[in-house]
Write a protein that holds these residues in place. Structure first.
Motif, PDB file in Angstrom:
ATOM      1  N   SER A 134      -5.223   4.815  -1.042  1.00  0.00           N
ATOM      2  CA  SER A 134      -3.997   4.016  -1.166  1.00  0.00           C
ATOM      3  C   SER A 134      -3.911   3.391  -2.561  1.00  0.00           C
ATOM      4  O   SER A 134      -4.923   3.022  -3.155  1.00  0.00           O
ATOM      5  N   SER A 174       0.822  -1.209   0.000  1.00  0.00           N
ATOM      6  CA  SER A 174       0.000   0.000   0.000  1.00  0.00           C
ATOM      7  C   SER A 174       0.856   1.259   0.000  1.00  0.00           C
ATOM      8  O   SER A 174       1.804   1.385   0.793  1.00  0.00           O
ATOM      9  N   ASN A 175       0.520   2.203  -0.875  1.00  0.00           N
ATOM     10  CA  ASN A 175       1.182   3.507  -0.950  1.00  0.00           C
ATOM     11  C   ASN A 175       0.117   4.606  -0.854  1.00  0.00           C
ATOM     12  O   ASN A 175      -0.924   4.527  -1.506  1.00  0.00           O
ATOM     13  N   VAL A 176       0.384   5.613  -0.057  1.00  0.00           N
ATOM     14  CA  VAL A 176      -0.575   6.711   0.122  1.00  0.00           C
ATOM     15  C   VAL A 176      -0.568   7.615  -1.100  1.00  0.00           C
ATOM     16  O   VAL A 176       0.494   8.073  -1.550  1.00  0.00           O
TER      17      VAL A 176
END
Length: 471
Positions: free
Chosen positions: A467, A445-447
């Motif tokens: 995300s 997960s990446n914001v």
């Protein structure tokens, strides 16, 4: 085992009727005066507001409409959605603090002048007096056996009561179903089941509460009378009888009659009791049944004028003022005390904060939901693709075209259409494909952030966090 069951087991007869106070019909006498005029002014104001506001238009629609079916509340130029429920909570808090403040300063002023039970009881009693006559005539009519005249008067009275109740029910529902759609539906017998239920329920409720129960609602059903004691203090304005001046009470003797002990100003005419809508004697002191309508003040002032005594035997005063003989200026000075100042300060602070929030409220709401069936996939161009569902709610009174962007990872972008038009006070949901290079960001997960901005007004903009999943 309770007392009744224990007594029954021992063979002791129980007089059930003695456990309850027998209901006495209150035949309130009409009065005139300053406070009666204020009371009728409040009746006119509240009912003009209630019956008239639903007919007011704003921007081509009903100005105040709580549209349950569309899940939107329209209040003049503002549109509230279910996500704005915080404002409903704030409104309840403001109402509570306003009630605390008014009660601490002036007792049950709300009950006597603005409570719907008081207002509609006053309206229905006015109709009753116009048809059946004043207090003695109504008492005499009720004591008679049924006859053609009594049947005619009762029929006309109840027919008018029902008409007012039905129109009030229609008006109430007209705040939830547009009133200009509701009336044609009634005329064409095309009402839905819920509209029919609430019109009849509200009408029946008003007819019963204001026509029959009346003072019993204030005495037994309303919780306000029960907990008002904790909001009163010795400097709260209440309806007060001046015992020092009025006692000993008694009728005035004619000239030439034998001399007797000196009497107070109260002539013991009991008119203050006759005009009371709850049937109490204010000379017995403050009672929970008193709704502070001040009808007894108007009645007593008229009697004092006739006997040549000063007005104010019954008046608005405070416990301390009566005991320590405050002047009007001293009594007014005691209204500003720590308790009332605290209530007023908190109330003003909440109102100011809420007003600022409403004035600076962005008329745009954005909800982002990712496609949970597929966390990520490889696009045709080899990049990682995530699919999102974007729900945009335009809470403004004008349509807007919104530009949609995404940020948070290097080279991340939206594949496909990047703008959407949403009509006024409407919402739209559409799918977005977001792509990024496989090596960008960390695995998992990446914001990232979605930015939605109106093309015609840069101030209308929202940034939502979500995300982006990299395999």
């Amino acid at each position: 085992m309770d007392q009744a069951a224990a007594s029954k087991a021992k063979g002791i007869p129980i007089n059930v009727d003695g456990l309850y106070e027998k209901h006495r019909t209150v035949y309130a006498r009409s009065t005139t005066g300053t406070f009666n005029s204020w009371r009728w002014a409040m009746v006119c104001f509240t009912q003009a507001l209630f019956y008239g506001l639903c007919w007011l238009e704003w921007g081509g629609r009903q100005a105040v409409l709580f549209h349950i079916e569309e899940r939107r509340f329209y209040v003049f130029g503002m549109v509230f959605w279910p996500q704005d429920v915080i404002y409903l909570a704030i409104l309840l808090v403001i109402s509570a603090y306003a009630l605390f403040l008014v009660t601490a300063v002036g007792g049950r002023l709300f009950c006597g002048y603005a409570c719907p039970q008081t207002v509609y009881t006053e309206i229905l009693m006015w109709i009753e007096r116009k048809i059946e006559g004043e207090r003695p005539a109504r008492m005499k009519l009720d004591a008679q056996p049924m006859n053609p005249r009594k049947f005619r008067l009762k029929f006309i009275k109840h027919a008018l009561w029902l008409l007012i109740a039905l129109w009030t029910g229609i008006t109430f529902v007209g705040y939830f179903t547009p009133i200009r759609e509701l009336l044609p539906a009634i005329a064409g017998f095309a009402l839905g089941p819920w509209e029919t239920f609430w019109i009849l329920f509200y009408a029946a409720f008003l007819y019963m509460m204001a026509g029959f129960l009346r003072e019993q609602v204030c005495k037994y059903m309303c919780p306000y009378a029960r907990f008002q004691g904790v909001m009163f203090d010795p400097d709260t304005l209440i309806i007060s009888y001046d015992t020092e001046r009025g006692e000993p009470r008694g009728a005035r003797r004619k000239a030439g009659a034998a001399k007797s002990a000196p009497l107070g100003d109260c002539v013991d005419c009991s008119i203050c009791v006759q005009v009371c809508p709850t049937g109490i004697d204010i000379r017995n002191g403050l009672q929970l049944e008193c709704i502070a309508c001040a009808a007894c003040i108007d009645a007593c002032d008229q009697v004092m004028d006739k006997v040549g005594s000063a007005r104010g035997l019954i008046r608005y005063s405070t416990e301390n003022a009566m005991a320590q003989h405050y002047t009007a200026r001293q009594m007014a000075g005691h209204l500003l005390r720590p308790r009332t100042l605290l209530y007023a300060s908190v109330l003003v602070a909440i109102i100011v904060a809420t007003t600022w929030s409403l004035l600076h409220r962005v008329p745009l709401k954005v909800d982002v939901l990712r496609d949970r069936s597929t966390l990520s996939r490889e696009a045709d161009d080899g990049r990682t693709e995530n699919v999102f569902s974007l729900h945009i709610s335009n809470t403004d009174e004008a349509a807007h075209r919104y530009a949609v962007g995404v940020s948070g990872l290097e080279g991340i972008e939206i594949a496909g259409e990047q703008s959407v038009e949403v009509p006024a006070a409407a919402s739209k949901t559409f799918l977005l494909s977001v792509r990024a290079e496989p090596g960008v960001g960390k695995k998992g997960s990446n914001v990232v952030y979605f930015e939605v901005r109106a093309d015609d007004d840069p101030q209308i903009a929202v940034r939502e966090k979500t995300s982006f999943f990299q395999p």
